[in-house]
Design a protein around this motif. Structure first.
Motif, PDB file in Angstrom:
ATOM      1  N   ALA A  47      -8.707  -8.556   1.131  1.00  0.00           N
ATOM      2  CA  ALA A  47      -9.320  -7.234   1.006  1.00  0.00           C
ATOM      3  C   ALA A  47      -9.533  -6.845  -0.450  1.00  0.00           C
ATOM      4  CB  ALA A  47      -8.450  -6.180   1.683  1.00  0.00           C
ATOM      5  N   THR A  48      -8.796  -7.475  -1.356  1.00  0.00           N
ATOM      6  CA  THR A  48      -8.943  -7.141  -2.774  1.00  0.00           C
ATOM      7  C   THR A  48     -10.294  -7.633  -3.274  1.00  0.00           C
ATOM      8  OG1 THR A  48      -6.587  -7.459  -3.005  1.00  0.00           O
ATOM      9  CG2 THR A  48      -7.865  -7.358  -5.028  1.00  0.00           C
ATOM     10  N   PRO A  49     -11.111  -6.738  -3.804  1.00  0.00           N
ATOM     11  CA  PRO A  49     -12.443  -7.151  -4.241  1.00  0.00           C
ATOM     12  C   PRO A  49     -12.359  -8.122  -5.417  1.00  0.00           C
ATOM     13  CG  PRO A  49     -12.236  -4.750  -4.216  1.00  0.00           C
ATOM     14  CD  PRO A  49     -10.871  -5.316  -4.032  1.00  0.00           C
ATOM     15  N   MET A  73     -10.844  -8.363   8.014  1.00  0.00           N
ATOM     16  CA  MET A  73     -10.848  -6.913   8.143  1.00  0.00           C
ATOM     17  C   MET A  73      -9.648  -6.472   8.968  1.00  0.00           C
ATOM     18  SD  MET A  73     -12.654  -4.794   6.815  1.00  0.00           S
ATOM     19  CE  MET A  73     -13.921  -5.037   5.609  1.00  0.00           C
ATOM     20  N   LEU A  74      -8.829  -5.638   8.389  1.00  0.00           N
ATOM     21  CA  LEU A  74      -7.746  -5.076   9.178  1.00  0.00           C
ATOM     22  C   LEU A  74      -8.293  -3.875   9.922  1.00  0.00           C
ATOM     23  CD1 LEU A  74      -4.586  -5.070   6.948  1.00  0.00           C
ATOM     24  CD2 LEU A  74      -5.132  -6.519   8.875  1.00  0.00           C
ATOM     25  N   THR A  75      -8.019  -3.821  11.197  1.00  0.00           N
ATOM     26  CA  THR A  75      -8.445  -2.636  11.927  1.00  0.00           C
ATOM     27  C   THR A  75      -7.334  -1.603  11.821  1.00  0.00           C
ATOM     28  OG1 THR A  75      -7.534  -3.648  13.886  1.00  0.00           O
ATOM     29  CG2 THR A  75      -9.906  -3.818  13.576  1.00  0.00           C
ATOM     30  N   GLY A  76      -7.703  -0.371  12.035  1.00  0.00           N
ATOM     31  CA  GLY A  76      -6.690   0.675  12.109  1.00  0.00           C
ATOM     32  C   GLY A  76      -6.172   1.110  10.759  1.00  0.00           C
ATOM     33  N   GLU A  77      -5.324   2.124  10.833  1.00  0.00           N
ATOM     34  CA  GLU A  77      -4.793   2.772   9.644  1.00  0.00           C
ATOM     35  C   GLU A  77      -3.357   2.332   9.439  1.00  0.00           C
ATOM     36  OE1 GLU A  77      -6.327   5.668   7.997  1.00  0.00           O
ATOM     37  OE2 GLU A  77      -8.126   4.803   8.876  1.00  0.00           O
ATOM     38  N   LEU A  78      -2.823   2.698   8.269  1.00  0.00           N
ATOM     39  CA  LEU A  78      -1.398   2.493   8.059  1.00  0.00           C
ATOM     40  C   LEU A  78      -0.640   3.440   8.986  1.00  0.00           C
ATOM     41  CD1 LEU A  78      -1.386   2.484   4.209  1.00  0.00           C
ATOM     42  CD2 LEU A  78      -0.377   0.715   5.591  1.00  0.00           C
ATOM     43  N   ARG A 129     -14.165 -11.548   4.407  1.00  0.00           N
ATOM     44  CA  ARG A 129     -12.967 -10.721   4.399  1.00  0.00           C
ATOM     45  C   ARG A 129     -12.294 -10.717   5.755  1.00  0.00           C
ATOM     46  NH1 ARG A 129     -15.375  -5.606   2.193  1.00  0.00           N
ATOM     47  NH2 ARG A 129     -15.852  -6.105   0.049  1.00  0.00           N
ATOM     48  N   ALA A 170      -4.316 -10.684   4.606  1.00  0.00           N
ATOM     49  CA  ALA A 170      -5.316  -9.624   4.703  1.00  0.00           C
ATOM     50  C   ALA A 170      -5.433  -8.865   3.388  1.00  0.00           C
ATOM     51  CB  ALA A 170      -4.934  -8.661   5.826  1.00  0.00           C
ATOM     52  N   LEU A 171      -4.286  -8.605   2.775  1.00  0.00           N
ATOM     53  CA  LEU A 171      -4.268  -7.879   1.503  1.00  0.00           C
ATOM     54  C   LEU A 171      -5.019  -8.665   0.436  1.00  0.00           C
ATOM     55  CD1 LEU A 171      -2.885  -5.223   0.764  1.00  0.00           C
ATOM     56  CD2 LEU A 171      -0.976  -6.535  -0.137  1.00  0.00           C
ATOM     57  N   GLU A 195       0.841  -1.192   0.000  1.00  0.00           N
ATOM     58  CA  GLU A 195       0.000   0.000   0.000  1.00  0.00           C
ATOM     59  C   GLU A 195       0.876   1.242   0.000  1.00  0.00           C
ATOM     60  OE1 GLU A 195      -3.883  -0.925   2.324  1.00  0.00           O
ATOM     61  OE2 GLU A 195      -2.227  -1.789   3.419  1.00  0.00           O
ATOM     62  N   ARG A 217      -1.836  -3.891  13.833  1.00  0.00           N
ATOM     63  CA  ARG A 217      -3.021  -4.239  13.049  1.00  0.00           C
ATOM     64  C   ARG A 217      -3.172  -5.756  12.929  1.00  0.00           C
ATOM     65  NH1 ARG A 217      -2.692  -1.194   7.474  1.00  0.00           N
ATOM     66  NH2 ARG A 217      -4.945  -1.383   7.471  1.00  0.00           N
ATOM     67  N   GLU A 224     -18.848  -7.015  -5.194  1.00  0.00           N
ATOM     68  CA  GLU A 224     -18.927  -7.268  -3.757  1.00  0.00           C
ATOM     69  C   GLU A 224     -19.972  -6.422  -3.046  1.00  0.00           C
ATOM     70  OE1 GLU A 224     -15.292  -7.640  -1.706  1.00  0.00           O
ATOM     71  OE2 GLU A 224     -14.793  -9.411  -2.892  1.00  0.00           O
ATOM     72  N   TYR A 262      -0.227 -10.155   6.930  1.00  0.00           N
ATOM     73  CA  TYR A 262      -0.532  -8.982   6.108  1.00  0.00           C
ATOM     74  C   TYR A 262      -0.861  -9.399   4.686  1.00  0.00           C
ATOM     75  CZ  TYR A 262      -0.077  -4.656   3.547  1.00  0.00           C
ATOM     76  OH  TYR A 262      -0.319  -3.603   2.715  1.00  0.00           O
ATOM     77  N   ASP A 298      -6.105   3.020  -0.168  1.00  0.00           N
ATOM     78  CA  ASP A 298      -5.407   1.740  -0.223  1.00  0.00           C
ATOM     79  C   ASP A 298      -6.380   0.577  -0.088  1.00  0.00           C
ATOM     80  OD1 ASP A 298      -2.679   2.246  -0.606  1.00  0.00           O
ATOM     81  OD2 ASP A 298      -2.595   3.156   1.370  1.00  0.00           O
TER      82      ASP A 298
END
Lengths: 306, 317, 330
Positions: B253-255, B267-272, B265, B249-250, B49, B287, C219, B246, C185
């Motif tokens: 998370a990709t649709p 879900m990752l919590t939090g921000e980068l 999914r 999760a990546l 990301e 995360r 989705e 990671y 992202d």
């Protein structure tokens, strides 16, 4: 996979012509949105024609003194004569003819001053913006110092040092106007410097000189051109002011500012000796500023899009 | 296995950031120890990301800026910053085809620029080479006289690719080359890249955030997070069985363009986190669902786990 | 009755080269509590039609429509003043770039408060309370402290959450999301989409999701409308669309997805979207279509609902027979 259309491929020259036509059409579309700009353009074109063919338009020699026609009022007033349409000055010179020849000086001043300021300002700005660091700091502080003086005062001081005269006045005005070009160029260079096409050219192995002149400079010219038109009117105004103060063009040159200066003592007795040169300056400056606004409208959004 | 063209070991790039008058200057580790090899005819994808250091890596490999540490070798010899040799081997294609072409130059001028600067070919030879390359990337010859703004995004990207090919490089660094393009155009450009690789035996370093594109084009993948490589391996292995939380999760998370299979999914919590102030220990720990005390204390090294290399204390089953 | 009912909407832009038709006779209908996705590539007019509804287009745009109904009221015939009461309250919109959609000079709290004051006329204390509730609703941790944050102090994902909170301030019946996750992202995109869908369910509002990303469509959406060069070319429930696209464009677009690829080569669509000067007569997709027949260049007709309202003379009847060939002629 290739992008195919059914149309026959036009030749390179045709494409070139089409491109230019379309760019011109687009430019004219945005420029003509602004009615004032179009009027300004026509006034300026008329001025240029008048200046070039001054001997044809002027009814008299600009320095010819008619001793029997001192301070004649304009033709439509009592005591006026159709021989001197806008009247004569204190030594009997035809004001209309002097104004017509004066247009030559004003345009000449504008071109030379803007040319000098543009050349110097753009090169210095390019260097400051490209190299950053100490070079940039020194140049920009110097420009700040120049900008900190009232422009006319600075020009006056410089003419006082160099000696009065039209050429020295033009040099002085060019130096006074230069910082605006430096700042503008530097700002656009900084803007362009991190664009990917500049990095691409660097990856391709371009030297700093190549990058500055071939890659970055052409992309910075839009706002500079606009500034140049607006400075054109400033140059004419400043030259007129210097002329009025006796530091610019010297009599009997038919320069508009000098004409005003000579007429100073007749302001109350003969309104026409001051009004017409003043009007000439006003109309020219107004026309150029109007056109400059139109240019900005036409060039700026275009630059934003690319 | 063929000999690698480019070999990078432990490449890093640090930036010093002044934190204002009263703060100490900070150190941003934009890239912190990445190792990789680029082989002819193969594609290495670098995914992650924003702020993960993938674009910094691209800039190091194409020598836009020098590394702060580590070695970069071309054909087994250390690379020299700004050398003609390096330029003739590695070229770069940028993401945004609207920004990477000089708007005031004609296509012909843009394409010939690398030749003019680096070779002593005459005008005729340059033009011939430009026309050959234009044909190769699917541009028509009459495009030579046109300006970039007359082209669509896809065609501009073809021009950018053609420019990168002018010096006959063996490595192309592709920094998100299709991210700015529409789907139908994206397929055209990806096909072109595949064709070029087959014909010219180019090695690609493909920087992307789009995993579906990566899965399609890459032979090997390197997943990055906050300047560090967290997982690397063969594309099939990595997509089949991600080991790093990671990566997993990546991937989830990709649709997916398949409404019938609505997957669950992760879900990752939090921000980068900000690269200026990275978390202690493993950068991913705040995360991560599997984080333990160990992860908060020390950073894991990249080690072989099964068929891929993972930097995690608790790699997934 | 549909919540939003737009019929025969066209938008023309005045440009240097004459009129440019950005939206071409488009119908859009959206039911209460439904997620409709408008999908298309750049230049498909997907955003412009929604901006026209919101009255956010510049003066160079000429908007014509047979009907522009929202909640039984005709927006087209309303005065600007009445329209402003609905826009921003009952219909609200979020955009692609969250950072540039927020005013950098004001705090998040002030900007949410402004919406509450304008549309609901709340006093200061209630505004603050409601702002905190809204920020909490969109999943912003420690909302009390975030009220005094400026947009540049928050990340892209957080800013998008703030935008969503502002959009929800007036309890809208319809939320239009214009590429809400394109600038974000992947892991943040997943969070925001999840949030939008859960809010939509909770509030029973209608959601129009404008996007170019087929994955996002698959989705989140319930019904999908595909646009091409300003026209609505197909409309189907999401499962059917991905299963059996009827318009050759939809079919080719789906085939061009890298994740659906079988070999090294992707089936791509040749050519580019027609622009202002090369707009074909008849079917706009004809020059790029692999099923093109002579009559396609003359005119094009709308198919019935069973064939996905496809704007095509020769729609693809079932998924098996023709899709594999769609767009394959590269």
């Amino acid at each position: 996979m290739t992008d195919m259309t059914t149309k026959p491929a036009p030749s390179a020259r045709q494409v070139k012509r089409q491109t230019r036509n379309r760019m011109l059409a687009e430019f004219w579309f945005y420029f003509s949105e602004n009615r004032g700009a179009v009027i300004g353009l026509f006034v300026i074109l008329a001025l240029v024609v008048v200046a070039i063919f001054a001997p044809f338009f002027a009814p008299h020699e600009p320095t010819q003194q008619y001793r029997d026609a001192l301070l004649f009022p304009p033709a439509w007033q009592d005591g006026g004569s159709w021989e001197f349409i806008l009247g004569t000055d204190a030594v009997g010179r035809d004001i209309l003819s002097r104004l017509i020849f004066g247009a030559r000086f004003s345009l000449f001043i504008g071109v030379v001053v803007v040319g000098l300021a543009l050349l110097g300002g753009v090169s210095i700005g390019l260097i400051a913006g490209y190299f950053r660091g100490p070079v940039d700091t020194v140049i920009m502080r110097l420009m700040d110092v120049i900008l900190a003086f009232p422009s006319l005062l600075l020009a006056l001081v410089m003419v006082a040092v160099l000696g009065p005269g039209l050429l020295n006045a033009m040099i002085a005005i060019a130096i006074v106007l230069q910082p605006h070009f430096v700042r503008l160029t530097r700002a656009s260079v900084l803007n362009e410097l991190n664009r990917e096409y500049v990095i691409s050219a660097r990856v391709a192995g371009a030297s700093p000189f190549y990058l500055m002149t071939r890659t970055i400079l052409p992309n910075c010219l839009g706002p500079v051109i606009v500034q140049a038109t607006l400075s054109f009117s400033n140059a004419i105004l400043d030259a007129a002011a210097l002329g009025f103060l006796g530091m610019g063009a010297q009599p009997p040159t038919p320069e508009w500012g000098t004409m005003l200066a000579e007429a100073r003592e007749f302001i109350l007795r003969a309104w026409w000796v001051v009004t017409f040169p003043g009007l000439a300056i006003l109309i020219t400056v107004l026309a150029i500023n109007l056109m400059g606004d139109g240019l900005r409208d036409a060039l700026d959004p275009k630059l934003k899009r690319t | 296995m063929s000999k690698p063209v480019v070999f990078g070991q432990n490449l890093s790039r640090y930036y010093e950031v002044s934190g204002g008058v009263f703060k100490k200057p900070g150190l941003v580790k934009a890239l912190d120890g990445a190792s990789f090899t680029l082989e002819p005819g193969k594609t290495l994808a670098v995914v992650g990301e924003s702020g993960c250091g993938k674009s910094t890596l691209a800039r190091l490999v194409s020598m836009i800026e020098p590394p702060s540490g580590g070695t970069l070798e071309i054909d087994g010899k250390p690379a020299v910053v700004g050398s003609v040799e390096h330029r003739k081997t590695v070229q770069i294609v940028f993401q945004n085809p609207f920004g990477s072409l000089n708007p005031r130059h004609k296509v012909g001028t843009i394409l010939e620029e690398p030749l003019r600067l680096n070779t002593d070919m005459d005008a005729q030879a340059r033009r011939k080479r430009a026309e050959e390359t234009m044909e190769r990337v699917g541009l028509r010859l009459e495009h030579y006289e046109r300006y970039p703004h007359m082209f669509s995004g896809g065609q501009r990207q073809r021009i950018a690719i053609a420019r990168a090919l002018m010096l006959n490089p063996r490595v192309l660094v592709l920094d998100e080359p299709v991210s700015a393009l529409d789907l139908s155009i994206q397929a055209q450009v990806l096909n072109l890249l595949a064709d070029l690789q087959d014909e010219l035996g180019l090695a690609y370093m493909f920087i992307s955030h789009d995993l579906s594109v990566v899965k399609h084009i890459a032979n090997e993948v390197m997943v990055m997070y906050l300047g560090k490589v967290v997982e690397a391996g063969k594309t099939t292995d990595l997509f089949e069985k991600p080991r790093h939380p990671y990566t997993a999760a990546l991937l989830s998370a990709t649709p997916k363009a398949d409404p019938a299979k609505k997957s669950h999914r992760i879900m990752l919590t939090g921000e980068l986190p900000s690269p200026l102030n990275p978390p202690k220990g493993c950068a991913f720990n705040p995360r991560c669902a599997y984080a333990t005390e160990e992860c908060r204390r020390s950073a894991p090294k990249l080690e072989a786990v099964g068929v891929t290399q993972v930097a995690c204390f608790h790699p997934l089953g | 009755m549909a919540l939003l009912n737009i019929q025969n909407l066209s938008v023309d832009f005045k440009t240097a080269g004459g009129l440019f038709r950005a939206v071409d006779s488009v119908d859009i209908a959206c039911e209460r509590g439904e997620i409709l996705s408008i999908v298309g590539e750049s230049g498909s007019g997907k955003s412009v039609s929604m901006l026209a509804l919101m009255g956010l287009l510049p003066w160079t745009a000429q908007i014509t429509a047979d009907k522009m109904e929202f909640d039984g009221k005709d927006l087209g015939r309303m005065s600007r003043r009445e329209r402003r009461k609905i826009i921003g309250k009952d219909i609200s919109m979020i955009f692609q770039e969250p950072i540039s959609s927020l005013n950098p000079c004001f705090t998040v709290g002030f900007q949410i408060g402004e919406v509450l004051k304008l549309h609901l006329g709340m006093d200061r204390a209630t505004r603050r309370k409601r702002s905190i509730e809204l920020l909490d609703l969109v999943g912003i941790p420690a909302p009390e402290t975030r009220l005094s944050a400026f947009p540049h102090q928050l990340s892209g994902g957080m800013n998008q959450r703030v935008m969503i909170a502002m959009a929800l301030a007036g309890d809208p019946k319809l939320l239009i999301a214009d590429e809400p996750t394109t600038a974000l992202d992947v892991t943040i995109q997943a969070q925001i989409l999840e949030l939008l869908v859960s809010l939509q369910r909770e509030k029973q509002m209608a959601l129009i999701l404008i996007t170019h990303d087929m994955g996002v469509v698959a989705e989140t959406a319930e019904r999908v409308q595909v646009q091409y060069a300003g026209q609505r070319v197909e409309e189907q429930p999401v499962l059917d669309l991905f299963e059996a696209p009827h318009h050759p464009y939809t079919s080719a677009l789906l085939a061009a997805l890298p994740e659906r690829a079988v070999g090294r080569k992707l089936p791509s669509i040749p050519g580019v979207v027609p622009g202002q000067f090369d707009r074909p007569t008849g079917c706009l997709f004809a020059p790029r279509c692999s099923f093109v027949k002579p009559d396609c260049h003359k005119g094009v007709k709308r198919q019935p609902a069973e064939l996905g309202h496809a704007l095509c003379n020769h729609p693809i009847a079932s998924s098996g027979s023709k899709t594999s060939a769609a767009g394959g002629a590269a």
